[in-house]
Design an enzyme around this catalytic site. Structure first.
Site, PDB file in Angstrom:
ATOM      1  N   HIS A  49       0.828  -1.281  -0.050  1.00 37.19           N
ATOM      2  CA  HIS A  49       0.231   0.016  -0.001  1.00 37.19           C
ATOM      3  C   HIS A  49       0.854   1.275  -0.158  1.00 37.19           C
ATOM      4  CE1 HIS A  49       0.586  -0.814   4.430  1.00 37.19           C
ATOM      5  NE2 HIS A  49       0.909   0.624   4.386  1.00 37.19           N
TER       6      HIS A  49
HETATM    7  C1  T46 Z   1       2.503   0.611   6.813  1.00 41.73           C
HETATM    8  C2  T46 Z   1       3.442  -0.690   7.082  1.00 41.73           C
HETATM    9  C3  T46 Z   1       4.804  -0.531   7.151  1.00 41.73           C
HETATM   10  C4  T46 Z   1      -4.146  -0.712  13.437  1.00 41.73           C
HETATM   11  O1  T46 Z   1      -5.376  -1.082  14.115  1.00 41.73           O
HETATM   12  N1  T46 Z   1      -3.563   0.286  14.086  1.00 41.73           N
HETATM   13  C5  T46 Z   1      -2.300   0.448  13.347  1.00 41.73           C
HETATM   14  O2  T46 Z   1      -1.843   1.488  13.774  1.00 41.73           O
HETATM   15  C6  T46 Z   1      -2.019  -0.137  12.170  1.00 41.73           C
HETATM   16  C7  T46 Z   1      -0.362   0.072  11.575  1.00 41.73           C
HETATM   17  C8  T46 Z   1      -2.696  -1.324  11.795  1.00 41.73           C
HETATM   18  N2  T46 Z   1      -3.795  -1.903  12.647  1.00 41.73           N
HETATM   19  C9  T46 Z   1      -4.427  -2.937  12.045  1.00 41.73           C
HETATM   20  C10 T46 Z   1      -4.997  -2.692  10.590  1.00 41.73           C
HETATM   21  C11 T46 Z   1      -5.053  -4.073   9.955  1.00 41.73           C
HETATM   22  O3  T46 Z   1      -6.375  -4.739  10.501  1.00 41.73           O
HETATM   23  O4  T46 Z   1      -3.553  -3.890  12.002  1.00 41.73           O
HETATM   24  C12 T46 Z   1      -3.906  -4.669  10.862  1.00 41.73           C
HETATM   25  C13 T46 Z   1      -2.652  -5.014   9.919  1.00 41.73           C
HETATM   26  O5  T46 Z   1      -2.418  -4.212   9.360  1.00 41.73           O
HETATM   27  P1  T46 Z   1      -1.834  -3.914   7.906  1.00 41.73           P
HETATM   28  O6  T46 Z   1      -2.337  -5.147   7.158  1.00 41.73           O
HETATM   29  O7  T46 Z   1      -2.019  -2.581   7.075  1.00 41.73           O
HETATM   30  O8  T46 Z   1      -0.293  -4.305   8.176  1.00 41.73           O
HETATM   31  P2  T46 Z   1       1.049  -3.947   7.358  1.00 41.73           P
HETATM   32  O9  T46 Z   1       2.288  -4.658   7.943  1.00 41.73           O
HETATM   33  O10 T46 Z   1       0.656  -4.542   5.870  1.00 41.73           O
HETATM   34  O11 T46 Z   1       1.098  -2.750   7.154  1.00 41.73           O
HETATM   35  C14 T46 Z   1       1.740  -1.833   8.324  1.00 41.73           C
HETATM   36  C15 T46 Z   1       0.902  -0.580   8.424  1.00 41.73           C
HETATM   37  O12 T46 Z   1      -0.503  -0.896   8.498  1.00 41.73           O
HETATM   38  C16 T46 Z   1       1.260   0.541   7.290  1.00 41.73           C
HETATM   39  O13 T46 Z   1       0.644   1.714   7.743  1.00 41.73           O
HETATM   40  O14 T46 Z   1       3.311   1.447   6.352  1.00 41.73           O
HETATM   41  O15 T46 Z   1       3.097  -1.429   8.139  1.00 41.73           O
END
Ligand code: T46
Length: 132
Positions: A49
């Site tokens: 993303h």
């Molecule tokens: C990014 C990369 C480097 C939350 O509830 N609070 C938070 O602060 C974050 C970051 C995520 N979440 C929830 C959203 C999803 O339901 O945690 C779950 C996993 O998030 P995501 O699939 O977006 O995780 P990554 O590792 O793909 O991405 C993360 C960050 O979301 C993103 O902002 O830049 O790490």
């Protein structure tokens, strides 16, 4: 594309290692949120993303992983394997994380609270917006 590396203050003595990151001084924003990512399967691929407005700093404080950074014109691959050197994840940079070592721990510092509306999770939409 230019990668913005972030040198992190490291104090080491016989009792261990301490790393300090100060908002504004060591990274170019005030820290509003900290999150950490661990226990990734080696074959996992995360991220995929871009953020519209949120700026972040990424540190790999244990182990190693790779980041793909893509500004819509150029792509770069960065290996993070040193807690003393982070990278900026700026707005409108598509990023993916992969090739995690078993012990990998990633810490992310962000300039804003979590906001799902700030994510572009569709690559075609990202390219369209990045090339405007
Ligand atoms: C990014 C990369 C480097 C939350 O509830 N609070 C938070 O602060 C974050 C970051 C995520 N979440 C929830 C959203 C999803 O339901 O945690 C779950 C996993 O998030 P995501 O699939 O977006 O995780 P990554 O590792 O793909 O991405 C993360 C960050 O979301 C993103 O902002 O830049 O790490």
């Amino acid at each position: 594309m230019e990668i913005k590396y972030l040198p992190i203050t490291h104090k080491q003595n016989a009792a261990g290692s301490l790393f300090a990151v100060e908002g504004i001084n060591d990274i170019p924003f005030a820290i509003a949120r900290v999150y950490y990512i661990l226990d990734m399967p080696i074959a996992a691929r995360r991220g995929k993303h871009a953020h519209i407005k949120i700026s972040q700093a990424a540190l790999c404080i244990r182990g190693a992983c790779k980041f793909l950074l893509d500004d819509g014109k150029e792509k770069a691959e960065v290996i993070l394997d040193n807690p003393s050197l982070g990278i900026m994840l700026e707005p409108m940079i598509w990023h993916e994380m992969y090739d995690f070592s078993k012990d990998c721990i990633i810490v992310i510092l962000a300039d804003a609270h979590y906001d799902e509306q700030d994510y572009i999770r569709d690559y075609t939409e990202f390219l369209h917006k990045a090339q405007k």
